[in-house]
Design an enzyme around this catalytic site. Structure first.
Site, short mmCIF file in Angstrom:
data_model
loop_
_atom_site.label_atom_id
_atom_site.label_comp_id
_atom_site.label_asym_id
_atom_site.label_seq_id
_atom_site.Cartn_x
_atom_site.Cartn_y
_atom_site.Cartn_z
N THR A 145 0.87 -1.18 0.00
CA THR A 145 0.00 0.00 0.00
C THR A 145 0.91 1.22 0.00
O THR A 145 2.12 1.10 0.20
CB THR A 145 -0.88 0.03 1.26
N VAL A 161 7.59 -2.45 7.23
CA VAL A 161 7.55 -1.00 7.31
C VAL A 161 8.17 -0.40 6.04
O VAL A 161 9.33 -0.67 5.71
CB VAL A 161 8.29 -0.49 8.58
N LYS A 162 7.34 0.37 5.34
CA LYS A 162 7.77 0.93 4.06
C LYS A 162 8.34 2.33 4.32
O LYS A 162 7.66 3.20 4.88
CB LYS A 162 6.55 0.99 3.12
N VAL A 163 9.59 2.51 3.91
CA VAL A 163 10.32 3.74 4.24
C VAL A 163 10.85 4.38 2.95
O VAL A 163 11.41 3.68 2.11
CB VAL A 163 11.53 3.39 5.17
#
Ligand code: G3P
Length: 216
Positions: free
Chosen positions: A27, A86-88
């Site tokens: 997402t 965790v998208k960083v």
């Protein structure tokens, strides 16, 4: 190659999952906003629902851009469910945060990657996934799949374990090219996944078989 779906739409996630070929979900803030998800509680509940629907890695993107805030936000996202990745973003504080998450057992997806140099940094920081945006590279007049090929070559000769997650997929041919070039994962809109099913000769052949079956 793993198949992720790139959406926050629950009906589409269910449809892809029902096909039995789904390995995860990605997402981003734009996709969450498109579904009308607003406020921290609603956002976190939505991630939880996705995690309960799909048994696989679910990327949830941080909205912060400073190291301390990325860490605080990423820890909260990781607490939602063990499958959260965790998208960083690929920024200086993002790279630093990815290294911190790696050292503290939190898996990351380094997003907004548009060059091989950025992909090297993501791997050095220990990201589980690196997300090159191939459709957006195509949109700017370059060839996004060339970047997949370059990163795959570099990761292979350097022994980097970060998985190449081809993102910004726009059509079934992107998926096929990514598979050919050694992407570990393709995150796709539902239409591109379903587009892989289509071939006119399959339709013609099936209708002939069904017609002949009546004579059996
Ligand atoms: O999730 C990131 C990426 O897949 C975005 O795709 O179509 O907005 O370029 P797109």
């Amino acid at each position: 190659m793993k198949f992720f779906i790139d959406t926050a739409n629950l009906a589409q996630i269910k449809e892809a999952n029902d096909l039995g070929i789904l390995d995860g979900v990605t997402t981003n803030p734009s996709l969450m906003a498109k579904e009308g998800i607003k406020g921290t509680e609603a956002i976190n509940n939505h991630y939880k629902t996705i995690c309960e629907l799909v048994d696989g890695d679910i990327s949830a993107e941080v909205l912060s851009v400073t190291f301390e805030e990325i860490i605080a936000e990423g820890k909260k996202l990781a607490d939602i469910h063990p499958n959260i990745i965790v998208k960083v973003p690929m920024i200086k504080d993002g790279v630093k945060a990815i290294k911190w998450f790696t050292d503290n057992g939190i898996k990351t997806n380094c997003t907004l990657v548009f060059s091989a140099g950025q992909a090297i940094l993501a791997a050095k920081a220990g990201a589980k996934y690196v997300s090159p945006f191939i459709g957006r590279i195509d949109d700017s007049g370059w060839d996004g799949t060339e970047l997949i090929s370059q990163i795959a070559h570099i990761y292979s000769i350097q022994g980097f374990e970060t998985e190449i997650l081809a993102a910004s997929i726009r059509n079934p041919n992107h998926i096929i090219k990514c598979a050919e070039l050694g992407a570990d994962v393709c995150t796709c809109p539902l239409d591109s996944i379903l587009g892989l099913l289509k071939h006119p000769l399959t339709d013609i052949g099936l209708s002939k078989f069904l017609e002949d079956a009546k004579k059996m």
